[in-house]
Scaffold this motif. Structure first.
Motif, mmCIF file in Angstrom:
data_model
loop_
_atom_site.group_PDB
_atom_site.id
_atom_site.type_symbol
_atom_site.label_atom_id
_atom_site.label_comp_id
_atom_site.label_asym_id
_atom_site.label_seq_id
_atom_site.Cartn_x
_atom_site.Cartn_y
_atom_site.Cartn_z
ATOM 1 N N ALA A 1 0.835 -1.207 0.000
ATOM 2 C CA ALA A 1 0.000 0.000 0.000
ATOM 3 C C ALA A 1 0.869 1.256 0.000
ATOM 4 O O ALA A 1 0.516 2.267 -0.621
ATOM 5 N N VAL A 2 2.001 1.190 0.687
ATOM 6 C CA VAL A 2 2.927 2.325 0.684
ATOM 7 C C VAL A 2 3.463 2.549 -0.724
ATOM 8 O O VAL A 2 3.508 3.689 -1.223
ATOM 9 N N LEU A 3 3.872 1.474 -1.390
ATOM 10 C CA LEU A 3 4.351 1.575 -2.764
ATOM 11 C C LEU A 3 3.282 2.185 -3.660
ATOM 12 O O LEU A 3 3.557 3.070 -4.479
ATOM 13 N N ASN A 4 2.065 1.711 -3.488
ATOM 14 C CA ASN A 4 0.958 2.203 -4.297
ATOM 15 C C ASN A 4 0.768 3.707 -4.112
ATOM 16 O O ASN A 4 0.535 4.446 -5.064
ATOM 17 N N GLU A 5 0.900 4.152 -2.876
ATOM 18 C CA GLU A 5 0.761 5.570 -2.561
ATOM 19 C C GLU A 5 1.866 6.400 -3.239
ATOM 20 O O GLU A 5 1.583 7.409 -3.888
ATOM 21 N N VAL A 6 3.109 5.947 -3.096
ATOM 22 C CA VAL A 6 4.235 6.710 -3.652
ATOM 23 C C VAL A 6 4.140 6.770 -5.175
ATOM 24 O O VAL A 6 4.302 7.831 -5.781
ATOM 25 N N ILE A 7 3.877 5.631 -5.789
ATOM 26 C CA ILE A 7 3.752 5.599 -7.252
ATOM 27 C C ILE A 7 2.537 6.400 -7.703
ATOM 28 O O ILE A 7 2.552 7.040 -8.757
ATOM 29 N N GLY A 8 1.492 6.372 -6.899
ATOM 30 C CA GLY A 8 0.298 7.133 -7.227
ATOM 31 C C GLY A 8 0.572 8.621 -7.343
ATOM 32 O O GLY A 8 0.011 9.304 -8.197
ATOM 33 N N ARG A 9 1.458 9.115 -6.494
ATOM 34 C CA ARG A 9 1.817 10.541 -6.558
ATOM 35 C C ARG A 9 2.492 10.870 -7.881
ATOM 36 O O ARG A 9 2.274 11.926 -8.452
#
Lengths: 209, 209
Positions: free
Chosen positions: B57-65
């Motif tokens: 979920a952290v990866l998803n958040e960072v990539i989402g930005r």
DNA sequence: ACCTGAACACCGTTCAAGT
DNA sequence: ACCTGAACACCGTTCAAGT
């Protein structure tokens, strides 16, 4: 009077590699290592200061085999570079569970540095020097690491296929291309070769300028 | 009557990212996470099935930005591709401790797939299709992952410099090039740009054939 | 719906002791 | 020089219980 030979560093490295291959990096623990060697779990500490150093020794061993296998070559520098890249990628195909620590290590161990220096020698023979030599090394090394990670890291075969397909299926163009594991492997191989050509072409362009 | 708002998934993701940035991936534990949120260590399990999913979920958040920051572009497909690659690399420069799990994940989460699909669209707009489209994607993705890993993974800044220098010093050509961290950063940047050009040139060649 | 508290089976590592 | 055995502080995760 049969002297029971004590274990050496090499014994621990071999056992660790076998465990990592069979059960993944997380499967390597002081206790699993001790069990495999018929020894108490804390015995490793007579040979290595900690587990991380054991893993580094494993990396050194695996990369060392590449170094030995690609030794001499009466060939062009470009052909030698291609051979080293292909051999390195192939070595990790056999030991995918070791890729994650390899990425972290960035080749900073004796046999890794040996290969890096060989690449530098070949790039210099292609006519590169100074800043362009450094940039060329970085390009090739990045691509090599990335290709290894992308193609093999993180999952056993069947899982990988499932995952790759899941991604591919999101785009219509991929469905017919990725029906089987063989097709994926072939595609990975071809893409890798293409990238090597592109980057080595750029190296030659830099050398000519 | 002040209702103390309970934590959300987003709270846990933000806390986890902060801990990883400050103390590395190994610093993220159920207990350290609980401490930061003023909550018992086992409370995470009300929001995520396990820690690995939290990290995803952290990866998803960072990539989402990244996805949000590079949204629209009235530009050529090639320029858009370059922008995405540069933005992705930059995002991981800010969160180097997350690179190792990213390499393992291979972008297999919603916002990662979103970016992959955007890359596919741009490559298609360049004239690629079928097998060549797949190979082009693979080339670019491998190089991007490798560049990120090579440039930032595995060590805090000062350590990285020391290590890079140690390696560089083994070859005479590098000594004058890598005296400072800035020089190394500059060189990394230039090498990355060069590799992007080389690979995108190859994509255009494939499209033309 | 969210969190606590105790408990479980595991880790890496240390250290005194054995041969 | 190499290994054992007990011990330590730490993990992720489960589960019954609380509000």
């Amino acid at each position: 009077m049969s002297t029971r030979t004590a274990h050496t560093r090499a014994d621990y490295v071999a056992a660790a590699l076998a465990i990592i291959d069979e059960h993944g990096l997380a499967g390597l623990t002081t206790r699993s290592l001790g069990d495999r060697l018929g020894v108490h779990g804390t015995a490793v500490y007579r040979h290595f200061p900690n587990l991380d150093e054991l893993v580094e020794a494993v990396l050194n061993e695996v990369i060392g085999r590449i170094a030995d296998a690609t030794e001499p070559a009466d060939d062009t520098p470009r052909a030698r570079l291609t051979a080293i890249m292909v051999a390195t990628r192939r070595a990790f195909a056999e030991h995918p569970n070791i890729i994650v620590p390899f990425v972290s290590s960035r080749g900073m161990f004796p046999r890794g540095l040996e290969i890096t220096n060989r690449v530098l020698t070949d790039l210099a023979a292609m006519g590169l020097s100074g800043r362009e030599l450094a940039e060329a090394l970085q390009m090739l090394e990045s691509y090599l690491i990335g290709s290894i990670a992308f193609d093999y890291a993180g999952a056993p075969d069947h899982l990988e296929i499932r995952r790759v397909r899941r991604r591919m299926l999101a785009h219509e163009a991929f469905d017919p291309l990725t029906r089987s594991a063989e097709q994926i492997g072939e595609l990975n191989e071809a893409a890798f070769a293409l990238g090597c050509i592109a980057l080595l072409d750029m190296c030659e362009r830099l050398a000519a300028s």
